[in-house]
Write an enzyme that holds these catalytic residues in place. Structure first.
Site, mmCIF file in Angstrom:
data_model
loop_
_atom_site.group_PDB
_atom_site.id
_atom_site.type_symbol
_atom_site.label_atom_id
_atom_site.label_comp_id
_atom_site.label_asym_id
_atom_site.label_seq_id
_atom_site.Cartn_x
_atom_site.Cartn_y
_atom_site.Cartn_z
ATOM 1 N N ARG A 80 -18.035 -4.244 9.958
ATOM 2 C CA ARG A 80 -16.669 -3.887 10.349
ATOM 3 C C ARG A 80 -16.651 -2.522 11.019
ATOM 4 O O ARG A 80 -17.265 -1.583 10.540
ATOM 5 C CB ARG A 80 -15.774 -3.870 9.100
ATOM 6 C CG ARG A 80 -14.932 -5.096 8.968
ATOM 7 C CD ARG A 80 -14.274 -5.193 7.631
ATOM 8 N NE ARG A 80 -13.364 -4.085 7.312
ATOM 9 C CZ ARG A 80 -12.604 -4.060 6.223
ATOM 10 N NH1 ARG A 80 -12.641 -5.058 5.367
ATOM 11 N NH2 ARG A 80 -11.811 -3.048 5.994
ATOM 12 N N ARG A 92 0.813 -1.210 0.000
ATOM 13 C CA ARG A 92 0.000 0.000 0.000
ATOM 14 C C ARG A 92 0.842 1.253 0.000
ATOM 15 O O ARG A 92 0.307 2.349 -0.082
ATOM 16 C CB ARG A 92 -0.835 0.016 1.269
ATOM 17 C CG ARG A 92 -2.244 -0.480 1.064
ATOM 18 C CD ARG A 92 -2.814 -0.616 2.441
ATOM 19 N NE ARG A 92 -4.203 -0.416 2.481
ATOM 20 C CZ ARG A 92 -5.086 -1.402 2.615
ATOM 21 N NH1 ARG A 92 -4.683 -2.648 2.617
ATOM 22 N NH2 ARG A 92 -6.347 -1.140 2.733
ATOM 23 N N ARG A 143 -21.460 -3.066 3.568
ATOM 24 C CA ARG A 143 -20.788 -4.378 3.566
ATOM 25 C C ARG A 143 -21.061 -5.091 4.896
ATOM 26 O O ARG A 143 -21.080 -4.477 5.962
ATOM 27 C CB ARG A 143 -19.283 -4.209 3.404
ATOM 28 C CG ARG A 143 -18.528 -5.512 3.689
ATOM 29 C CD ARG A 143 -17.054 -5.456 3.448
ATOM 30 N NE ARG A 143 -16.452 -4.199 3.770
ATOM 31 C CZ ARG A 143 -15.292 -3.795 3.262
ATOM 32 N NH1 ARG A 143 -14.652 -4.544 2.413
ATOM 33 N NH2 ARG A 143 -14.793 -2.633 3.609
HETATM 34 P P1 AP5 Z 1 -8.313 -3.941 4.321
HETATM 35 O O1 AP5 Z 1 -9.138 -4.972 4.958
HETATM 36 O O2 AP5 Z 1 -7.313 -4.328 3.308
HETATM 37 O O3 AP5 Z 1 -9.305 -2.830 3.766
HETATM 38 P P2 AP5 Z 1 -9.353 -2.021 2.390
HETATM 39 O O4 AP5 Z 1 -8.206 -1.969 1.491
HETATM 40 O O5 AP5 Z 1 -9.807 -0.725 2.870
HETATM 41 O O6 AP5 Z 1 -10.244 -2.869 1.536
HETATM 42 P P3 AP5 Z 1 -11.625 -3.408 1.945
HETATM 43 O O7 AP5 Z 1 -11.479 -4.705 2.671
HETATM 44 O O8 AP5 Z 1 -12.389 -2.314 2.624
HETATM 45 O O9 AP5 Z 1 -12.342 -3.568 0.547
HETATM 46 P P4 AP5 Z 1 -12.147 -4.527 -0.690
HETATM 47 O O10 AP5 Z 1 -11.490 -3.777 -1.799
HETATM 48 O O11 AP5 Z 1 -11.554 -5.841 -0.292
HETATM 49 O O12 AP5 Z 1 -13.684 -4.694 -1.085
HETATM 50 P P5 AP5 Z 1 -14.703 -5.929 -0.882
HETATM 51 O O13 AP5 Z 1 -14.383 -7.011 -1.861
HETATM 52 O O14 AP5 Z 1 -14.836 -6.291 0.567
HETATM 53 O O15 AP5 Z 1 -7.534 -3.087 5.424
HETATM 54 C C1 AP5 Z 1 -8.174 -2.654 6.605
HETATM 55 C C2 AP5 Z 1 -7.175 -1.831 7.421
HETATM 56 O O16 AP5 Z 1 -6.027 -2.641 7.762
HETATM 57 C C3 AP5 Z 1 -6.574 -0.613 6.708
HETATM 58 O O17 AP5 Z 1 -7.410 0.526 6.832
HETATM 59 C C4 AP5 Z 1 -5.253 -0.448 7.470
HETATM 60 O O18 AP5 Z 1 -5.455 0.136 8.722
HETATM 61 C C5 AP5 Z 1 -4.822 -1.883 7.689
HETATM 62 N N1 AP5 Z 1 -3.994 -2.410 6.597
HETATM 63 C C6 AP5 Z 1 -4.301 -3.458 5.763
HETATM 64 N N2 AP5 Z 1 -3.307 -3.669 4.898
HETATM 65 C C7 AP5 Z 1 -2.364 -2.739 5.159
HETATM 66 C C8 AP5 Z 1 -1.109 -2.433 4.570
HETATM 67 N N3 AP5 Z 1 -0.612 -3.130 3.529
HETATM 68 N N4 AP5 Z 1 -0.401 -1.397 5.087
HETATM 69 C C9 AP5 Z 1 -0.851 -0.679 6.138
HETATM 70 N N5 AP5 Z 1 -2.053 -0.917 6.738
HETATM 71 C C10 AP5 Z 1 -2.782 -1.942 6.247
HETATM 72 O O19 AP5 Z 1 -16.057 -5.218 -1.398
HETATM 73 C C11 AP5 Z 1 -16.660 -4.166 -0.654
HETATM 74 C C12 AP5 Z 1 -18.198 -4.326 -0.674
HETATM 75 O O20 AP5 Z 1 -18.678 -4.125 -2.007
HETATM 76 C C13 AP5 Z 1 -18.692 -5.724 -0.253
HETATM 77 O O21 AP5 Z 1 -19.892 -5.591 0.447
HETATM 78 C C14 AP5 Z 1 -18.921 -6.456 -1.589
HETATM 79 O O22 AP5 Z 1 -19.937 -7.438 -1.469
HETATM 80 C C15 AP5 Z 1 -19.333 -5.304 -2.506
HETATM 81 N N6 AP5 Z 1 -18.869 -5.464 -3.879
HETATM 82 C C16 AP5 Z 1 -17.639 -5.916 -4.294
HETATM 83 N N7 AP5 Z 1 -17.554 -5.889 -5.643
HETATM 84 C C17 AP5 Z 1 -18.747 -5.383 -6.083
HETATM 85 C C18 AP5 Z 1 -19.278 -5.095 -7.386
HETATM 86 N N8 AP5 Z 1 -18.549 -5.301 -8.490
HETATM 87 N N9 AP5 Z 1 -20.547 -4.585 -7.462
HETATM 88 C C19 AP5 Z 1 -21.282 -4.354 -6.339
HETATM 89 N N10 AP5 Z 1 -20.834 -4.623 -5.084
HETATM 90 C C20 AP5 Z 1 -19.580 -5.122 -4.962
#
Ligand code: AP5
Length: 208
Positions: A154, A89, A128
């Site tokens: 979450r 990231r 979500r």
């Molecule tokens: P992390 O869990 O990695 O959160 P994020 O990057 O913010 O990503 P998300 O999990 O929120 O979303 P996603 O892209 O996976 O989407 P999803 O598939 O769930 O990190 C959380 C925290 O940990 C960070 O804030 C940080 O503090 C820390 N962290 C993690 N990694 C780090 C790193 N490398 N460095 C530093 N800190 C770190 O989909 C979202 C929703 O949309 C779901 O409900 C899904 O059903 C829906 N959805 C998905 N695709 C579609 C579509 N095409 N159409 C309609 N709905 C959809």
């Protein structure tokens, strides 16, 4: 054999796509978000150090996540490849990954950016829900959980924290795109369509 990085803003669908790819390509999904949440739930020292950053929508320090990934990709199931979801990231994380993979002679095959407009992301994150037992991801509007499944919301998916996470993404992660573009690894898919359409684009982006 595939070593893939998925980059995208919070709630862009990285986890959803990584879950399908992992089944289709038989390589593990490695999500730093999932690993940090598990550490926090188990109240390990690492989880305690990460907690305040995660709850306030900030990135956890590089030194913590780099160590986590280094240990994880050394495990036997990752030797034939992996899908990194949410790592790297920052540029220092990307440099550490390049160094690590370069040392063992197993470079990345591709980095795919999932691009979604900010307005859509807030709705995706705030609605979500996650199966508390299996970690399966649902969405109250687009993919509701089946009756009887116990879901959790979450902590960092509340609107104010989501907005902070999006700002953090813009500030910290955007610099990764030129980094990977310069290495000739970056591909981009439009993440605004249905999960199936994003998946098809992803497969063509990685030549599968
Ligand atoms: P992390 O869990 O990695 O959160 P994020 O990057 O913010 O990503 P998300 O999990 O929120 O979303 P996603 O892209 O996976 O989407 P999803 O598939 O769930 O990190 C959380 C925290 O940990 C960070 O804030 C940080 O503090 C820390 N962290 C993690 N990694 C780090 C790193 N490398 N460095 C530093 N800190 C770190 O989909 C979202 C929703 O949309 C779901 O409900 C899904 O059903 C829906 N959805 C998905 N695709 C579609 C579509 N095409 N159409 C309609 N709905 C959809």
């Amino acid at each position: 054999m595939l070593r893939l990085v998925l980059i995208g803003p919070p709630a862009s669908g990285k986890g959803t796509q990584a879950e399908v790819l992992t089944k289709c390509l038989s390589v593990p999904k490695i999500s730093t978000g999932d690993m940090l949440r598990a550490a926090r739930a188990n109240a390990t020292e690492l989880g305690k150090s990460a907690e305040s950053f995660m709850n306030s929508g900030l990135l956890v320090p590089d030194s913590i996540v780099i160590g986590l990934v280094e240990e994880r990709i050394a495990l036997p199931d990752a030797q034939a490849g992996f899908i990194l979801d949410g790592f790297p990231r920052t540029v220092p994380q990307a440099e550490a990954l390049q160094e690590l993979l370069g040392r063992v002679g197993t470079p990345l095959d591709a980095v795919v950016q999932i691009d979604v407009a900010r307005e859509l992301l807030v709705e995706r994150a705030t609605l979500r829900r996650m199966d508390s037992r299996t970690g399966q991801i649902y969405h109250l509007k687009y993919n509701p959980p089946p009756a009887g499944v116990e879901v959790v919301h979450r902590e960092d998916d509340r609107e104010e924290t989501v907005k902070k996470r999006l700002d953090e993404y813009d500030t910290m992660t955007a610099a990764l795109l030129p980094f990977y573009s310069a290495l000739g690894l970056l591909r981009k898919v439009d993440g605004a369509g249905s999960p199936q359409s994003v998946f098809s684009q992803l497969l063509s982006a990685i030549g599968k």
